[in-house]
Each structure stands twice: as structure tokens, then as C-alpha cells.
Design an enzyme around this catalytic site. Structure first.
Site, PDB file in Angstrom:
ATOM      1  N   THR A  20     -26.210  47.002  -7.188  1.00 58.38           N
ATOM      2  CA  THR A  20     -25.652  46.178  -8.261  1.00 58.38           C
ATOM      3  C   THR A  20     -26.627  45.092  -8.709  1.00 58.38           C
ATOM      4  OG1 THR A  20     -23.480  46.556  -7.307  1.00 58.38           O
ATOM      5  CG2 THR A  20     -23.663  44.762  -8.890  1.00 58.38           C
ATOM      6  N   VAL A  21     -27.037  44.242  -7.773  1.00 61.90           N
ATOM      7  CA  VAL A  21     -27.891  43.111  -8.148  1.00 61.90           C
ATOM      8  C   VAL A  21     -29.298  43.602  -8.519  1.00 61.90           C
ATOM      9  CG1 VAL A  21     -28.903  40.939  -7.365  1.00 61.90           C
ATOM     10  CG2 VAL A  21     -26.549  41.518  -6.736  1.00 61.90           C
ATOM     11  N   GLY A  70     -12.152  46.150  -7.569  1.00 60.36           N
ATOM     12  CA  GLY A  70     -13.565  45.985  -7.206  1.00 60.36           C
ATOM     13  C   GLY A  70     -13.945  44.547  -6.880  1.00 60.36           C
ATOM     14  N   LYS A 110     -23.103  30.643   3.094  1.00 57.21           N
ATOM     15  CA  LYS A 110     -23.581  29.852   1.950  1.00 57.21           C
ATOM     16  C   LYS A 110     -23.497  28.358   2.253  1.00 57.21           C
ATOM     17  CE  LYS A 110     -21.967  33.530  -1.085  1.00 57.21           C
ATOM     18  NZ  LYS A 110     -20.751  34.006  -1.786  1.00 57.21           N
TER      19      LYS A 110
END
Lengths: 437, 437
Positions: free
Chosen positions: A13-14, A187, A205
Site C-alpha cells: 500500500t504505502v 478495510g 508511535k
């Protein structure tokens, strides 16, 4: 203008987003960077996919090591994820003198210390804007934009999946499990959603934000992590009646005794902007001593938002790769000698206000006992709400909002409350944050 | 670690804040910058004030030129404001090979082209993070953090005074003039509030954002500027009934024919975060083609928030001053050869949806005529609301929200509506923005 040759590891995806944005905006990006930035090699196990995405314009391989060992590659973009092969590839790239751009929060949160040490030794850049909050340039804001400040605290909605689920639970009054299923169909959640719904992804993160904000090494194993799986929609509803929203926040604060580092569901006053960040969007609130509170909002995931951050890092690398190391922004924003090994407080040592929900069978007498228990521990009550028993039930819910106390003090108060005979089951406890000045 | 010697021009609010934050956080800032950053000289006409703020730790002068001509000064921080003497000082500093940090939006918006050309010739940095939105690192976000993107539009609350006034008008139902008086008493508005309330200050900042976002030269004289002085509190109330908030926005969009560049009161859906930015706070919404919408929020003025931005620039200068020019971020984010002289659209050429308020004496017949006029010009109606005439009045207000059309088309429709005999006075027109995807 020297061309910057990029080796891309992983074209999912990325990776696909990065390839597409670099192609589409190549003129704009070169106009900013001062150099054409070109993906010249792509490694992916799925060569067929790689072929489809790149449409034959790039040399493909299923051997990622051949890319990190390629002398023509200036920068390696690691988008494989995880910390097995990805770590080995990143360290090999560094040892080969290549700059690295990664979106891999787990890798940085768990192995950042080792990776930065290796990179420092080789004099190469390791950039990771995409590792936190997707397209929001929060690493840059914190590391450079707020460089004048002593950072006091950071609080963020840094996991889109759980924010989507919480938004749906609130708006539709649905249970966690039902919304999770919907999120998986859409999704927004993975087949195995553990990393997201248990707060682990957010904690990765948060660790990175804390390290940059306070200038401390990564200590991921000391982060407190509590997800949203046990959150009931009625608590979201009660919170709303009291003027609060429930968000999964990553919170880190610098205190005298050390650093708080915790991910958990949190009540926030609804008037705060961050309380109104809905759906899969992310937002990070940073409090600096000079600037006050600042907030950064945007898409925290997705192909092109994350690609936006990856490419911003590539532009930085393109500009800085020929400079001396001293001219570059240090990995954690502070010069390496200035990184301080701050202690991370255990969750029992943090300070917080609390939302408590009790199920009681015999209200009047119980309330006096509950308030006495809290009063004995110097926990003051900010608000209280009694709900009628539901149709056909004997027990009623009592909701109490407290002022700030130390968590271990609250633990003991809750144990005492749960020992009362009129209290049914466990006390539900959700931490609260004002997030004001 | 070489010490960076800073000459500070002007030690009023922001200058005092800069001095204090640099002193208080000197260790933290040096730890980030890799160099101690020290104000060694201060110039101010008010030497007594300068003495009080600096407490004898700095060489003072009332001759600013002696600072910009001082060979020991590395960076000049210009906090005088305006574009008379400030411009001369900045250009002299540049000619003397000094780097410049300024918070002066008027100077950059009006004379940026000349200043950047001079700086380019001398190979010095001119940094101006503090010129837009105070402590919010929006210049850095736009110029570096979003470097991958083709910027589509930017919309910002970039004047705290007017946002404070609009917030008070909404919350208390007061008239503009009454709130302005209060704002002046509280120090949120200047004795002569023209620059703020007429949108000129916001237009300065918008020009800078557009130049960086789109890579175009400054063309401040072509910005459209409309303030909040004629805004009635009943329009704020009607907008709220329809689900909108009224904000003074700076809006710039890249269109096929050129760039929209406009400051005016704007209806925004209340569900947008930016619609909920209240009081004197600022927020800038940036839409990039890859990242989607992102928002940056914080204090847009004040001593220490603005100092935060000034010092962030000083840290950048400290890191970059010894590098070759190519390694630095270009003044407008794009390499100088990539700046394109985009046309600025006149206000009659922009596209917008509209809020219209009409005062009518004879509703039924008039409504048919009004809708016919709009329909004839292909302006579709999104919502309509009729208000009862106020006690003792014959005329009623009709509010119409339209879909998007070109402004000159709306001008003609409004002229036709105003020509109707049943329409009392002028039609009130406020532009609307969705600010979504």
C-alpha cells in the site's frame, strides 16, 4: 542537479503510494528538493504486484539485500514493516553508507537506539516521519518547529483504526465487537486487529514522540498499554452526557520523577478540538512551555498520506546528504550527547483524573460509603451522575468523575469500593485528561 | 560548538519573549541546535525598556544600524515591524552577509521578492516562520513537511483579533462595535484596529502562505481583502441555525486560470475542526493532493508563542549557516528557477457558494422572483430559511444558501434581486467554503 537514486523495499500500500506520488509530482518535488528523486530499484516478494505498480519503469527484484548492497542506491526506503528482516535490511543499508527512510514505527520504537547508533557511526541519515501519524508532519514539527520549547506533554490520537471504531461506537451506540467487524469489512481494521485495538501500535508511535519531545532513548518495554476492547458503549454515552468524548490517547508527560508514557482510553472535554477528531483521522496535541498547546491533524494512514511523509523525508535527505553531519537535524532532535536517560514512571505512579462507573444495588447507603472511601484518600469528586436502573434490572449505574490523584491511590480506593457488598462486580475506570493549558 | 551571536532589533512584546525564552531554555535549545544561541546585542529606541528586559546582560543601543553593521553579529532578528526602517535594516544586514530572522509579515508580503533576491545574491538565509500564525510551525510544515504534495488550497484563521471578536459576537450575541471595544480593553485589539479588522494583516499572511504553497512570487496588491466590520450578529446567528460558523478566513486556491487569493468572512460547516477554533487562536488548513487535508492549530500571537517561531528559525540558521546554499530550504520552498509567476484571479472570477440574506416586505411573490433570478443564472439553492418579521417590523429576513457559482454571476444575480421592489436595501452576501476533501 544530481539525481537521487532510491531503492524501495516493499511495494504494498504505502510503497505503491510512494511510487505513484513520486511519479505524479516529480516536477514539483524536484523543484523543491533541488534534485530529481527517482526510484531506480524495487524489491518485493510479489514480483507480479511490483510489475503492475511500476509498469516496467524500474528494475525489480525479490532479493531486498541486493538493493541495500547496490552501490548505485543513495537512499533505501524501508516499507516492509516488522522488526525481523526489516531490521537486518536497515542495518545493512546503514553499514553500506546508505541513508534510510522508513515508515516502520515498531522498528524505531524497539530498535531505534541501535539503529541510530549505527547510523551515527556511518554518518548517514535515518528519517522516519511516516512512522508516526502518517501524513501529518509531526516529527518535523516537534523536532524542528518547536525547537525553542521545553516540551511539557504530548497527547495524540495516533491510531486511526481505534478512532474509527470509537467514532462508530459513539455515533451508532454499537458495541466494540460489532464495530470491529464492520471496520474489518471496510478495510479499516486488519484480520488480526490486536496491534491496533490493544494500543500497541499507538504505543510504538508514542514512544517515538516521547523520545523526540524529551530527548530520551527508546524504552518501549516500559510503556503502559491498554486498548479499547473492554470499553462499553454505555460508558461512551455516559461520558457524553457529562460533556466528554472517549478517545484512545497516547499520552506522555515530563514530570519531576520521570516521564509518563501511556496509551489508554481517555475522557476529554468535548470542547477540545482533539475530542472532535473523528473517523480514521489522527491528531497530535503538543504542549510547549513557550508556544502553549499546538495541534496537528490529518490522515494517519493510507497509501498517499503516508507516502507524503516518506517523500518529505526523501526531500530532506536529498538536500542534506552532502552536508556535514553537524548541519543535519539529529535523529531525536537533540545532539547525541544531550540525550538523557529519563526514567519512565510505572502506571501506578502516574497522576490522572478518573471516570468511575459502579453498579450498585442499594444506592443511598452505598453512596455515602463510596464518597467516604474517596474522601479518606483525598480524592475529590468533580461530578456525579446516577442512572435509573434499566428496565427489569435492580442495579443502577453510578458515574463519578474525580479530580486528579495518583493512580496507586485510586487503585486502593477502587479495591475498597469493590469490597462493598452493595457494589456489583468490578468498578469501570477510565482516565481523564483536561488537555488545556 | 561555535556560539551564534544574535543581534535583536526591537525588544517589545515579541523581542522580550524571544530574549526570555532563549535565556530560560538555553540548554535545551543549544542541545538541539548544536550551538549556543546568544543575543549579544539589542537595539531599541526605548533603552530603559531594553535595560529592564535584558537586566544588564547584553550590549544595548538605540542605533539599530550599528547592530546590522556589527561584524561580530551572525544573525539579525528583526522585530521592529512595518516596512520603512525595517526594510532598510533587513537589506543592510543582508548586504553585510548576515542571516536574517523576521516576524514581519507586512515586510515579507510586500517586499519579499526584493529581499529574497538580495539574500540569494549574498547566500544568506532569510527565515520568517514567526510571520504567519505565530507559534504554529506552518511555514515549515508547508515548505518541508508537505514537500511531496501539489498544494491544492490553503484556508486559515490567521488573525487572532478578528477570531476573538467573531467568537464573542457568536457566544454573546453582541454587535461588532461592542466587542471591538471589549477586545481593545483586553489588549486583543490595537487602538487603531484597521489592519486586523479589515483583513489586511490576514492578507499579508495569506500572501506568504500562497507563495510557499504554490511557488509563486509575492503579489500582495492583488489580494482581495474584506474585513469583519460590516458583519451583523444576526448573520452569525442565522448561519449557526443552518449548521455553519462564520470565520474570517484567508483562502488561496490553485485553479486552472490562476490563483484565488482572498480574505473575507466565510461560512464553514460547524463539523469542521477549523470552525471550532475559538478565541484568539489560529489554525491553518492545508490540502495537499497526496496527504489530503491537514490542520495546524495554536497561538497565533503573543510574546512567547511568537518567540517560539523566531527561535526555531534561529536553530535552523545555526545548523545551516555553514552549509552550501543548495543544502538549505529555499526561501519559498521551491528552487529559485522553479518560482512561477501565477496569475491572481480578481474576486469577480473566483468560485464560491454563498449565504444571502434579503429583507423582503412581501414574501410569497418575491420568493418566486428571487428563485427565478437565481435559476436564470444557473445558481442552485442548497437551503432556504424564512424568519418571522421582528416585533413591530413589516419586513422579514430570508436566508438563502446557494451552491457554487462564479462571483461575477452572483454579482449580477444580486443586482437583479436588489432591483426588485419588494427587496429592502442591500442583499447581505457571505461566501461559504466546505473545506472538505
Amino acid at each position: 542537479m544530481k539525481q537521487i537514486n532510491v531503492g524501495l523495499l516493499g511495494i504494498g500500500t504505502v510503497g505503491g503510494g510512494t511510487f505513484n506520488v513520486l511519479m505524479r509530482n516529480q516536477q514539483e518535488i524536484a523543484g523543491r528538493a533541488g534534485h530529481p528523486i527517482v526510484i531506480t530499484r524495487v524489491a518485493d516478494r510479489n514480483l507480479e504486484l511490483a510489475r503492475q505498480v511500476t509498469a516496467g519503469q524500474v528494475t525489480l527484484t525479490d532479493d531486498a539485500f541486493s538493493v541495500v548492497n547496490d552501490p548505485d542506491i543513495d537512499v533505501v526506503v524501508e516499507l516492509i514493516g516488522g522488526y525481523g528482516i526489516a531490521k537486518e535490511l536497515v542495518l545493512t543499508a546503514i553499514r553500506n553508507g546508505k541513508h534510510v527512510v522508513t515508515a516502520n514505527k515498531a522498528l524505531i520504537a524497539l530498535h531505534g537506539n541501535e539503529i541510530f547508533a549505527a547510523a551515527r557511526e556511518q554518518g548517514v541519515i535515518v528519517a522516519f516521519e511516516a512512522a508516526v501519524a502518517g501524513g501529518i508532519p509531526i516529527i518535523k514539527a516537534l523536532r524542528e518547529g518547536l525547537a525553542a520549547n521545553r516540551i511539557e506533554w504530548i497527547a495524540g490520537i495516533i491510531n486511526g483504526t481505534t478512532n474509527f471504531i470509537l467514532t462508530e461506537m459513539r455515533e451508532k451506540g454499537l458495541a466494540f465487537a460489532d464495530v470491529l467487524g464492520e471496520a474489518q469489512r471496510l478495510g479499516y481494521a486488519e484480520a488480526d486487529p490486536t496491534f491496533d485495538v490493544e494500543g500497541i501500535d499507538a504505543a510504538h508511535k508514542l514512544m517515538i514522540l516521547a523520545a523526540i519531545g524529551f530527548g530520551m532513548p527508546m524504552k518501549f518495554d516500559q510503556a503502559y498499554t491498554e486498548g479499547i476492547t473492554r470499553l462499553e458503549s454505555k460508558d461512551i454515552r455516559y461520558a457524553e452526557e457529562l460533556g466528554y468524548r472517549v478517545k484512545l490517547l497516547g499520552i506522555t508527560k515530563r514530570c519531576e520523577a520521570g516521564v509518563e508514557l501511556r496509551v489508554h482510553p481517555t475522557l476529554i472535554p468535548e470542547k477540545r478540538l482533539v475530542a472532535n477528531v473523528n473517523g480514521a483521522m489522527n491528531a497530535v496535541l503538543v504542549k510547549g512551555d513557550a508556544v502553549g498547546p499546538t495541534l496537528y491533524y490529518g490522515a494517519g494512514a493510507g497509501a498517499e498520506p503516508t507516502a507524503s511523509a516518506v517523500i518529505a523525508d526523501l526531500v530532506d535527505v536529498a538536500r542534506m546528504m552532502t552536508t556535514e553531519v553537524a548541519a543535519r537535524v539529529p535523529y531525536l532532535g537533540f545532539q547525541s550527547g544531550q540525550i538523557v536517560d529519563l526514567a519512565v514512571l510505572s502506571i501506578s505512579e502516574i497522576s490522572s483524573a478518573y471516570y468511575l462507573r459502579l453498579r450498585v444495588s442499594d444506592k443511598p447507603g452505598v453512596l455515602a460509603e463510596v464518597t467516604r472511601i474517596l474522601g479518606d484518600r483525598a480524592i475529590s469528586i468533580d461530578a456525579m451522575m446516577q442512572k435509573e436502573p434499566a428496565e427489569g434490572e435492580d442495579q443502577a449505574d453510578i458515574v463519578i468523575l474525580t479530580h486528579t490523584t495518583v493512580e496507586k491511590n485510586m487503585d486502593m480506593a477502587i479495591a475498597a469500593i469493590e469490597a462493598l457488598s452493595a457494589i456489583e462486580g468490578k468498578v469501570t475506570r477510565i482516565r481523564m485528561e483536561e488537555l488545556g493549558r
